[in-house]
Design an enzyme around this catalytic site. Structure first.
Site, PDB file in Angstrom:
ATOM      1  N   LEU A  73      -7.189  10.867  -7.293  1.00  0.00           N
ATOM      2  CA  LEU A  73      -7.765  10.075  -8.363  1.00  0.00           C
ATOM      3  C   LEU A  73      -7.479   8.592  -8.155  1.00  0.00           C
ATOM      4  O   LEU A  73      -6.532   8.225  -7.460  1.00  0.00           O
ATOM      5  CB  LEU A  73      -7.215  10.562  -9.707  1.00  0.00           C
ATOM      6  CG  LEU A  73      -7.521  12.036 -10.013  1.00  0.00           C
ATOM      7  CD1 LEU A  73      -6.687  12.548 -11.177  1.00  0.00           C
ATOM      8  CD2 LEU A  73      -9.015  12.209 -10.302  1.00  0.00           C
ATOM      9  N   PRO A  74      -8.271   7.716  -8.791  1.00  0.00           N
ATOM     10  CA  PRO A  74      -8.174   6.282  -8.484  1.00  0.00           C
ATOM     11  C   PRO A  74      -6.876   5.593  -8.858  1.00  0.00           C
ATOM     12  O   PRO A  74      -6.445   4.672  -8.164  1.00  0.00           O
ATOM     13  CB  PRO A  74      -9.353   5.680  -9.268  1.00  0.00           C
ATOM     14  CG  PRO A  74     -10.313   6.805  -9.451  1.00  0.00           C
ATOM     15  CD  PRO A  74      -9.456   8.021  -9.610  1.00  0.00           C
ATOM     16  N   LYS A 179       4.177   4.001  -0.059  1.00  0.00           N
ATOM     17  CA  LYS A 179       2.765   3.714   0.212  1.00  0.00           C
ATOM     18  C   LYS A 179       2.419   2.307  -0.257  1.00  0.00           C
ATOM     19  O   LYS A 179       1.756   1.526   0.455  1.00  0.00           O
ATOM     20  CB  LYS A 179       1.884   4.740  -0.493  1.00  0.00           C
ATOM     21  CG  LYS A 179       0.395   4.410  -0.542  1.00  0.00           C
ATOM     22  CD  LYS A 179      -0.266   4.477   0.811  1.00  0.00           C
ATOM     23  CE  LYS A 179      -1.738   4.052   0.743  1.00  0.00           C
ATOM     24  NZ  LYS A 179      -2.574   4.989  -0.016  1.00  0.00           N
ATOM     25  N   LYS A 248      -5.236  -2.946  -6.088  1.00  0.00           N
ATOM     26  CA  LYS A 248      -4.474  -2.002  -6.905  1.00  0.00           C
ATOM     27  C   LYS A 248      -3.126  -1.689  -6.259  1.00  0.00           C
ATOM     28  O   LYS A 248      -2.084  -1.661  -6.936  1.00  0.00           O
ATOM     29  CB  LYS A 248      -5.268  -0.712  -7.098  1.00  0.00           C
ATOM     30  CG  LYS A 248      -4.515   0.377  -7.857  1.00  0.00           C
ATOM     31  CD  LYS A 248      -5.377   1.597  -8.050  1.00  0.00           C
ATOM     32  CE  LYS A 248      -5.650   2.330  -6.777  1.00  0.00           C
ATOM     33  NZ  LYS A 248      -4.440   3.034  -6.255  1.00  0.00           N
TER      34      LYS A 248
END
Length: 297
Positions: A73-74, A179, A248
């Protein structure tokens, strides 16, 4: 795992999720998928062996029909909606359920949601990926994994169906943190590469030779090796990772800086430049388009 085993739940059939779920099917796993897009569901079903793909109307139905559920998911906000919203995963969570968040979520939010699942006897792992859509299609992603030994043992076959480099990072939340920090380092290298190419252009240098020099010297990084000539000098700007997703990840790294109290000045600069680029170019263009902003000055 094989088609004789229970299905793997998969929520999120987007740019990365669709090819990743196809890899599961290609390697003999059954998939119980959930996505709001009719086109994405049709794309997963197209050409799949009979009985290998089924669809659930909501996340709760996925949790009810699968013991292992992958989320692609985003962002953390949408993960929280899928987990905690009406007919979300928590509504059907039970002892033994394992949720694997493979998106780029915020580490603190990952830990919070893991706690909510643990209260129900279920578990959450974070397993974000590194690699382009092309690697998602071939099942050759690098996957960072946060979680305990028991959860990893249950998840390993599913993860290896989608990736070739599996790196265990520690406790839940550690993979999402690593990450984000990795992508910050990549963004800094890409920005430096774009600026070096712009200065070289202004000097009238041969940018191909400049790239060769950087790749043979101490300036070498993943951007000089795989983006400079291929995407920037060529003007293609199609490296397979959207500008908005890069922003993001930088914002997630920013939340880590705030949590730890580290004054990360280079990170702040990268966040500023990517925010400017997204405002000017939109979030859907390729991340290498940051070079266009550098050229404008």
């Amino acid at each position: 795992m094989s088609t004789r085993a229970g299905p793997v739940g998969f929520i999120g059939l987007g740019m990365m999720g669709l090819p990743m779920s196809r890899c599961l099917v290609a390697r003999g796993l059954r998939v119980l998928a959930c996505d709001t897009s009719d086109a994405a569901r049709a794309a997963l079903a197209d050409g799949a062996p009979e009985g290998s793909v089924a669809f659930a109307p909501d996340p709760a139905a996925v949790a009810a029909g699968a013991e292992v559920v992958v989320l692609m998911l985003p962002n953390s906000r949408i993960v929280a909606q899928v987990m905690e919203g009406p007919r979300g995963l928590l509504a059907a969570a039970r002892p033994g359920l394992l949720v694997i968040d493979m998106g780029s979520s915020e580490p603190g939010e990952t830990r919070r949601l893991a706690g909510l699942l643990a209260e129900r006897g279920a578990a959450l792992m974070d397993a974000p990926v590194s690699g382009s859509v092309a690697k998602a299609k071939t099942g050759t992603l690098a996957i960072m994994v946060g979680g305990d030994d028991a959860a990893f043992a249950r998840a390993e076959a599913v993860l290896r169906a989608m990736g070739e480099a599996i790196i265990r990072t520690g406790e839940v939340g550690s993979a999402h943190a690593m990450k984000a920090l990795n992508n910050f380092v990549y963004a800094a290298g890409l920005l430096a590469t774009a600026e070096a190419l712009r200065m070289g252009e202004a000097l009238g240098l041969d940018l191909g030779i400049l790239t060769d020099v950087m790749n043979a010297s101490s300036g070498r990084n993943i951007a000089t090796e795989t983006k400079a000539r291929q995407e920037i000098i060529s003007g293609r700007y199609a490296g397979g990772f959207q500008l908005g997703l890069m922003r993001k990840d930088l914002d997630t790294a920013g939340s880590i800086a705030a949590e730890t109290g580290v004054a990360a000045s280079l990170l702040a600069l990268c966040r500023e430049r990517w925010a400017e680029a997204v405002a000017a170019l939109g979030p859907s263009v390729d991340n290498t388009a940051i070079h266009k902003m550098v050229r404008k000055g």
